[in-house]
Scaffold this motif. Structure first.
Motif, short mmCIF file in Angstrom:
data_model
loop_
_atom_site.label_atom_id
_atom_site.label_comp_id
_atom_site.label_asym_id
_atom_site.label_seq_id
_atom_site.Cartn_x
_atom_site.Cartn_y
_atom_site.Cartn_z
N VAL A 9 0.83 -1.17 -0.16
CA VAL A 9 -0.11 -0.08 -0.02
C VAL A 9 0.90 1.21 0.05
O VAL A 9 0.47 2.35 -0.21
CB VAL A 9 -0.94 0.02 1.12
CG1 VAL A 9 -2.08 -0.97 0.97
CG2 VAL A 9 -0.22 0.00 2.42
N ALA A 10 2.04 1.08 0.44
CA ALA A 10 3.19 2.26 0.37
C ALA A 10 4.36 1.55 0.25
O ALA A 10 4.73 0.69 0.61
CB ALA A 10 2.80 3.17 1.71
N ALA A 11 5.02 2.53 -0.41
CA ALA A 11 6.66 2.39 -0.54
C ALA A 11 7.39 3.60 -0.44
O ALA A 11 7.19 4.69 -1.14
CB ALA A 11 7.00 1.70 -2.31
N GLU A 12 8.50 3.49 0.18
CA GLU A 12 9.24 4.61 0.48
C GLU A 12 10.87 4.50 0.44
O GLU A 12 11.14 3.42 0.71
CB GLU A 12 9.18 5.15 2.09
CG GLU A 12 7.82 5.26 2.36
CD GLU A 12 7.68 5.35 3.94
OE1 GLU A 12 8.07 6.31 4.50
OE2 GLU A 12 6.79 4.54 4.50
N PRO A 13 11.58 5.54 0.20
CA PRO A 13 13.20 5.54 0.20
C PRO A 13 13.36 5.05 1.55
O PRO A 13 12.86 5.28 2.43
CB PRO A 13 13.48 6.73 -0.40
CG PRO A 13 12.41 7.64 -0.29
CD PRO A 13 11.02 6.96 -0.10
N ALA A 15 17.48 -0.10 -0.62
CA ALA A 15 16.48 -0.80 -0.41
C ALA A 15 15.42 0.15 -0.12
O ALA A 15 15.57 1.43 -0.22
CB ALA A 15 16.65 -1.64 0.86
N TYR A 16 13.95 -0.44 -0.04
CA TYR A 16 12.87 0.55 0.11
C TYR A 16 12.24 -0.30 1.36
O TYR A 16 12.14 -1.13 1.91
CB TYR A 16 11.88 0.14 -1.15
CG TYR A 16 12.38 0.56 -2.42
CD1 TYR A 16 12.86 1.71 -2.62
CD2 TYR A 16 11.92 -0.05 -3.45
CE1 TYR A 16 13.44 2.11 -3.89
CE2 TYR A 16 12.09 0.38 -4.77
CZ TYR A 16 12.89 1.61 -4.90
OH TYR A 16 13.32 1.69 -6.16
N LYS A 17 11.33 0.93 2.15
CA LYS A 17 10.58 0.53 3.13
C LYS A 17 9.19 0.59 2.49
O LYS A 17 8.70 1.16 1.85
CB LYS A 17 10.43 1.80 4.25
CG LYS A 17 11.85 1.97 5.05
CD LYS A 17 11.67 2.88 5.99
CE LYS A 17 11.90 4.23 5.58
NZ LYS A 17 12.09 5.26 6.75
N LEU A 18 8.59 -0.83 2.58
CA LEU A 18 7.24 -1.32 2.49
C LEU A 18 6.17 -1.26 3.47
O LEU A 18 6.60 -1.83 4.73
CB LEU A 18 7.24 -2.42 1.51
CG LEU A 18 8.37 -2.83 0.40
CD1 LEU A 18 8.27 -4.23 -0.03
CD2 LEU A 18 8.00 -1.60 -0.66
N THR A 19 4.93 -0.77 3.09
CA THR A 19 3.83 -0.93 4.03
C THR A 19 3.12 -2.21 3.26
O THR A 19 2.67 -1.61 2.15
CB THR A 19 3.05 0.23 4.35
OG1 THR A 19 4.01 1.06 5.19
CG2 THR A 19 1.92 0.11 5.35
N ILE A 46 15.05 -4.39 -3.21
CA ILE A 46 14.38 -4.52 -4.69
C ILE A 46 14.55 -3.25 -5.57
O ILE A 46 13.73 -3.03 -6.58
CB ILE A 46 13.03 -4.91 -4.64
CG1 ILE A 46 12.11 -3.81 -3.50
CG2 ILE A 46 12.70 -6.05 -3.62
CD1 ILE A 46 10.58 -4.31 -3.59
N THR A 47 15.35 -2.44 -5.20
CA THR A 47 15.72 -1.11 -5.85
C THR A 47 16.17 -1.51 -7.45
O THR A 47 15.94 -0.67 -8.21
CB THR A 47 16.66 -0.34 -5.29
OG1 THR A 47 17.81 -1.07 -5.15
CG2 THR A 47 16.08 0.02 -4.05
N GLU A 48 16.62 -2.56 -7.88
CA GLU A 48 17.18 -3.07 -9.15
C GLU A 48 15.98 -3.10 -10.35
O GLU A 48 16.23 -2.59 -11.27
CB GLU A 48 18.16 -3.99 -9.28
CG GLU A 48 19.12 -4.00 -8.42
CD GLU A 48 20.43 -3.03 -9.00
OE1 GLU A 48 20.20 -2.70 -10.32
OE2 GLU A 48 21.11 -2.31 -8.40
N ASP A 94 6.97 4.03 -7.77
CA ASP A 94 5.87 4.17 -8.15
C ASP A 94 5.16 2.79 -8.62
O ASP A 94 4.07 2.63 -8.85
CB ASP A 94 5.90 5.08 -9.19
CG ASP A 94 6.20 6.51 -8.83
OD1 ASP A 94 5.90 6.86 -7.82
OD2 ASP A 94 6.47 7.39 -9.80
N ASP A 95 6.50 1.57 -8.80
CA ASP A 95 5.77 0.36 -9.51
C ASP A 95 5.34 -0.36 -8.38
O ASP A 95 4.35 -1.17 -8.66
CB ASP A 95 7.03 -0.57 -9.90
CG ASP A 95 7.69 0.07 -10.88
OD1 ASP A 95 6.93 0.87 -11.79
OD2 ASP A 95 8.88 -0.12 -11.24
#
Length: 123
Positions: free
Chosen positions: A31-35, A43-47, A63-65, A70-71
């Motif tokens: 539902v959300a992805a943040e730097p 890496a990203y922080k995911l909710t 999973i930044t590669e 936005d994906d």
């Protein structure tokens, strides 16, 4: 325990079906992805929303590669939900988001091939 990302690595030792059942793998929707600039590796922080019973949980994912911020929102993913929370820098990762390495070792997310109810358990 170190997991090999080498496709030529031999299979892990056999486990019992009860050991497999001890690992609770559920489907959720990002539902959300943040730097996550403080992470040692990109890496990203995911909710992730796991439905009414489990609610949302947070995860750090390298999973930044293959994915941009936005994906990710709206994407279904699989995650281990019964590991203890893990401190990653200033962030607490509550679930382990699952993926496979591509030929260069970059993470490709595990996702169902069609819509399924949130919180469904892998069997």
């Amino acid at each position: 325990m170190h997991l090999s990302h080498d496709p030529a690595a031999p299979p892990a030792p056999q486990i019992s079906f009860d050991q497999f059942l001890a690992v609770d793998i559920r489907v959720g929707r990002i539902v959300a992805a943040e730097p996550f600039p403080q992470a040692r590796k990109p890496a990203y922080k995911l909710t992730i929303d796991f439905g009414a019973t489990m609610g949302t949980r947070r995860s750090s994912a390298q999973i930044t590669e293959h994915y941009t911020l936005d994906d990710l929102p709206g994407r279904l993913v699989a995650a281990v939900v019964n590991f203890p929370p893990r401190q990653i820098g200033p962030f607490i990762s509550e679930v382990l988001t699952l993926g496979f390495p591509d030929e260069d070792g970059r993470v490709v997310l595990v996702t169902p091939s069609q819509e399924v109810p949130l919180g469904g358990r892998l069997f």
